[in-house]
Design a protein around this motif. Structure first.
Motif, PDB file in Angstrom:
ATOM      1  N   ALA A   1       6.045   9.668   7.947  1.00  0.00           N
ATOM      2  CA  ALA A   1       6.988   8.697   7.716  1.00  0.00           C
ATOM      3  C   ALA A   1       7.374   8.616   6.204  1.00  0.00           C
ATOM      4  CB  ALA A   1       6.732   7.458   8.262  1.00  0.00           C
ATOM      5  N   ILE A   2       6.133   8.620   5.283  1.00  0.00           N
ATOM      6  CA  ILE A   2       6.416   8.321   4.034  1.00  0.00           C
ATOM      7  C   ILE A   2       6.837   9.523   3.211  1.00  0.00           C
ATOM      8  CG2 ILE A   2       4.962   8.034   1.795  1.00  0.00           C
ATOM      9  CD1 ILE A   2       3.249   6.084   3.274  1.00  0.00           C
ATOM     10  N   TYR A   3       6.537  10.518   3.720  1.00  0.00           N
ATOM     11  CA  TYR A   3       6.976  11.889   3.150  1.00  0.00           C
ATOM     12  C   TYR A   3       8.565  11.988   3.402  1.00  0.00           C
ATOM     13  CZ  TYR A   3       8.672  16.720   2.907  1.00  0.00           C
ATOM     14  OH  TYR A   3       9.654  17.801   2.851  1.00  0.00           O
ATOM     15  N   GLU A   4       9.124  11.670   4.721  1.00  0.00           N
ATOM     16  CA  GLU A   4      10.443  11.733   4.866  1.00  0.00           C
ATOM     17  C   GLU A   4      11.044  10.769   4.281  1.00  0.00           C
ATOM     18  OE1 GLU A   4      12.034  14.034   6.571  1.00  0.00           O
ATOM     19  OE2 GLU A   4      10.373  15.116   7.592  1.00  0.00           O
ATOM     20  N   GLN A   5      10.751   9.626   3.890  1.00  0.00           N
ATOM     21  CA  GLN A   5      11.227   8.676   3.338  1.00  0.00           C
ATOM     22  C   GLN A   5      11.406   8.794   1.780  1.00  0.00           C
ATOM     23  OE1 GLN A   5       9.731   4.556   4.075  1.00  0.00           O
ATOM     24  NE2 GLN A   5      12.008   3.829   4.139  1.00  0.00           N
ATOM     25  N   ASN A   6      10.468   9.506   1.225  1.00  0.00           N
ATOM     26  CA  ASN A   6      10.180   9.427  -0.145  1.00  0.00           C
ATOM     27  C   ASN A   6      10.258  10.843  -1.036  1.00  0.00           C
ATOM     28  OD1 ASN A   6       9.967   6.446  -0.712  1.00  0.00           O
ATOM     29  ND2 ASN A   6       8.358   6.904   0.859  1.00  0.00           N
ATOM     30  N   PHE A   7       9.952  11.923  -0.202  1.00  0.00           N
ATOM     31  CA  PHE A   7       9.567  13.091  -0.838  1.00  0.00           C
ATOM     32  C   PHE A   7      10.146  14.381  -0.373  1.00  0.00           C
ATOM     33  CE2 PHE A   7       6.134  10.189  -1.625  1.00  0.00           C
ATOM     34  CZ  PHE A   7       5.746  10.220  -3.075  1.00  0.00           C
TER      35      PHE A   7
ATOM     36  N   ALA B   1       0.817  -1.068  -0.154  1.00  0.00           N
ATOM     37  CA  ALA B   1       0.163  -0.031   0.010  1.00  0.00           C
ATOM     38  C   ALA B   1       0.938   1.106   0.027  1.00  0.00           C
ATOM     39  CB  ALA B   1      -0.817  -0.137   1.179  1.00  0.00           C
ATOM     40  N   ASP B   2       2.010   1.116   0.791  1.00  0.00           N
ATOM     41  CA  ASP B   2       2.654   2.440   1.002  1.00  0.00           C
ATOM     42  C   ASP B   2       3.431   2.557  -0.595  1.00  0.00           C
ATOM     43  OD1 ASP B   2       2.039   2.716   3.651  1.00  0.00           O
ATOM     44  OD2 ASP B   2       4.483   2.082   4.279  1.00  0.00           O
ATOM     45  N   ASN B   3       3.973   1.606  -1.325  1.00  0.00           N
ATOM     46  CA  ASN B   3       4.704   1.653  -2.405  1.00  0.00           C
ATOM     47  C   ASN B   3       3.490   2.215  -3.428  1.00  0.00           C
ATOM     48  OD1 ASN B   3       7.111   0.643  -1.664  1.00  0.00           O
ATOM     49  ND2 ASN B   3       6.605  -1.558  -2.181  1.00  0.00           N
ATOM     50  N   ASP B   4       2.322   1.731  -3.359  1.00  0.00           N
ATOM     51  CA  ASP B   4       1.399   2.334  -4.512  1.00  0.00           C
ATOM     52  C   ASP B   4       1.193   3.808  -4.045  1.00  0.00           C
ATOM     53  OD1 ASP B   4       1.128  -0.352  -5.480  1.00  0.00           O
ATOM     54  OD2 ASP B   4      -0.889  -0.800  -4.428  1.00  0.00           O
ATOM     55  N   LEU B   5       1.133   4.242  -2.861  1.00  0.00           N
ATOM     56  CA  LEU B   5       1.015   5.544  -2.556  1.00  0.00           C
ATOM     57  C   LEU B   5       2.203   6.456  -3.103  1.00  0.00           C
ATOM     58  CD1 LEU B   5      -1.045   7.561  -0.964  1.00  0.00           C
ATOM     59  CD2 LEU B   5       0.598   7.066   1.086  1.00  0.00           C
ATOM     60  N   VAL B   6       3.297   5.716  -2.872  1.00  0.00           N
ATOM     61  CA  VAL B   6       4.718   6.526  -3.239  1.00  0.00           C
ATOM     62  C   VAL B   6       4.441   6.615  -4.696  1.00  0.00           C
ATOM     63  CG1 VAL B   6       7.081   6.361  -3.539  1.00  0.00           C
ATOM     64  CG2 VAL B   6       6.011   6.115  -1.386  1.00  0.00           C
ATOM     65  N   SER B   7       4.070   5.715  -5.376  1.00  0.00           N
ATOM     66  CA  SER B   7       4.106   5.626  -7.144  1.00  0.00           C
ATOM     67  C   SER B   7       2.930   6.688  -7.464  1.00  0.00           C
ATOM     68  CB  SER B   7       3.765   4.311  -7.530  1.00  0.00           C
ATOM     69  OG  SER B   7       4.876   3.232  -7.322  1.00  0.00           O
ATOM     70  N   GLN B   8       1.783   6.679  -6.904  1.00  0.00           N
ATOM     71  CA  GLN B   8       0.882   7.491  -7.280  1.00  0.00           C
ATOM     72  C   GLN B   8       1.108   8.763  -7.221  1.00  0.00           C
ATOM     73  OE1 GLN B   8      -2.443   6.416  -4.883  1.00  0.00           O
ATOM     74  NE2 GLN B   8      -3.175   4.823  -6.258  1.00  0.00           N
ATOM     75  N   TYR B   9       1.882   9.276  -5.927  1.00  0.00           N
ATOM     76  CA  TYR B   9       2.271  10.750  -5.576  1.00  0.00           C
ATOM     77  C   TYR B   9       3.560  11.074  -6.635  1.00  0.00           C
ATOM     78  CZ  TYR B   9      -0.771  11.964  -1.723  1.00  0.00           C
ATOM     79  OH  TYR B   9      -1.843  12.223  -1.032  1.00  0.00           O
ATOM     80  N   MET B  10       4.393  10.013  -6.873  1.00  0.00           N
ATOM     81  CA  MET B  10       5.420  10.565  -7.804  1.00  0.00           C
ATOM     82  C   MET B  10       4.734  10.999  -9.314  1.00  0.00           C
ATOM     83  SD  MET B  10       8.477  10.677  -6.713  1.00  0.00           S
ATOM     84  CE  MET B  10       9.586  10.244  -5.296  1.00  0.00           C
ATOM     85  N   ALA B  11       4.128  10.098  -9.671  1.00  0.00           N
ATOM     86  CA  ALA B  11       3.386  10.281 -10.882  1.00  0.00           C
ATOM     87  C   ALA B  11       2.603  11.606 -11.088  1.00  0.00           C
ATOM     88  CB  ALA B  11       2.380   9.061 -11.430  1.00  0.00           C
ATOM     89  N   LEU B  12       1.848  11.900 -10.027  1.00  0.00           N
ATOM     90  CA  LEU B  12       1.083  13.136  -9.728  1.00  0.00           C
ATOM     91  C   LEU B  12       2.224  14.470  -9.882  1.00  0.00           C
ATOM     92  CD1 LEU B  12      -1.354  14.846  -9.096  1.00  0.00           C
ATOM     93  CD2 LEU B  12      -0.904  14.461  -6.719  1.00  0.00           C
ATOM     94  N   ILE B  13       3.286  14.344  -9.151  1.00  0.00           N
ATOM     95  CA  ILE B  13       4.052  15.158  -9.079  1.00  0.00           C
ATOM     96  C   ILE B  13       4.719  15.579 -10.566  1.00  0.00           C
ATOM     97  CG2 ILE B  13       6.464  16.119  -8.302  1.00  0.00           C
ATOM     98  CD1 ILE B  13       5.525  14.686  -5.485  1.00  0.00           C
ATOM     99  N   GLN B  14       5.334  14.441 -11.095  1.00  0.00           N
ATOM    100  CA  GLN B  14       5.790  14.467 -12.431  1.00  0.00           C
ATOM    101  C   GLN B  14       4.836  15.038 -13.473  1.00  0.00           C
ATOM    102  OE1 GLN B  14       9.010  12.483 -13.483  1.00  0.00           O
ATOM    103  NE2 GLN B  14       9.051  13.655 -15.256  1.00  0.00           N
ATOM    104  N   ASP B  15       3.406  14.898 -13.327  1.00  0.00           N
ATOM    105  CA  ASP B  15       2.442  15.171 -14.342  1.00  0.00           C
ATOM    106  C   ASP B  15       2.148  16.878 -13.949  1.00  0.00           C
ATOM    107  OD1 ASP B  15       2.142  12.959 -15.341  1.00  0.00           O
ATOM    108  OD2 ASP B  15       0.280  12.185 -14.337  1.00  0.00           O
ATOM    109  N   LEU B  16       2.073  17.139 -12.682  1.00  0.00           N
ATOM    110  CA  LEU B  16       2.135  18.629 -12.706  1.00  0.00           C
ATOM    111  C   LEU B  16       3.142  19.384 -13.168  1.00  0.00           C
ATOM    112  CD1 LEU B  16       1.024  18.596  -8.796  1.00  0.00           C
ATOM    113  CD2 LEU B  16      -0.391  19.438 -10.608  1.00  0.00           C
TER     114      LEU B  16
END
Length: 127
Positions: A107-113, A26-41
């Protein structure tokens, strides 16, 4: 009695492993979704210069705050085309804030964003 306790411990361990695996997915899916969203923005705000070729690639590093402010952006892998690199940084500047980051668990923000690395290629606009 000992065997029954060991069987219960093993079953609990397997259940916990499954829960951890599901949470990780679930965390990996969330990270992937947010990365794609940021890239698209950023891509939506990108004007590719005429000098860009399909093989052109720039990698940009963003440093962000938990409230989504883009604190800095630098090209860490230049494309070899200064206009192309500038155009990517200008697209990042146009976005200015990634307010979606506010919704992430800390935790997800700190680790990935906190530090985000993104690739930009002219083909990205053809999607």
């Amino acid at each position: 009695m000992q065997k029954q306790r060991e069987a219960q411990q093993k079953a609990e361990s397997e259940r916990q492993s499954l829960v951890n695996s599901q949470n990780s997915n679930a965390d990996n899916d969330l990270v992937s979704q947010y990365m794609a969203l940021i890239q698209d923005l950023i891509t939506q705000n990108w004007d590719i210069p005429p000098s860009a070729r399909n093989s052109t690639l720039a990698v940009v590093e963003l440093r962000t705050s938990p409230v989504g402010d883009i604190l800095s952006s630098i090209v860490i892998v230049p494309s070899g085309d200064a206009a192309f690199d500038r155009s990517v940084l200008q697209a990042v500047a146009r976005v200015g804030n990634l307010q979606e980051l506010r919704d992430l668990p800390n935790a997800i923000y700190e680790q990935n964003f906190r530090i985000i690395r993104l690739e930009f290629k002219p083909e990205d606009l053809l999607r």
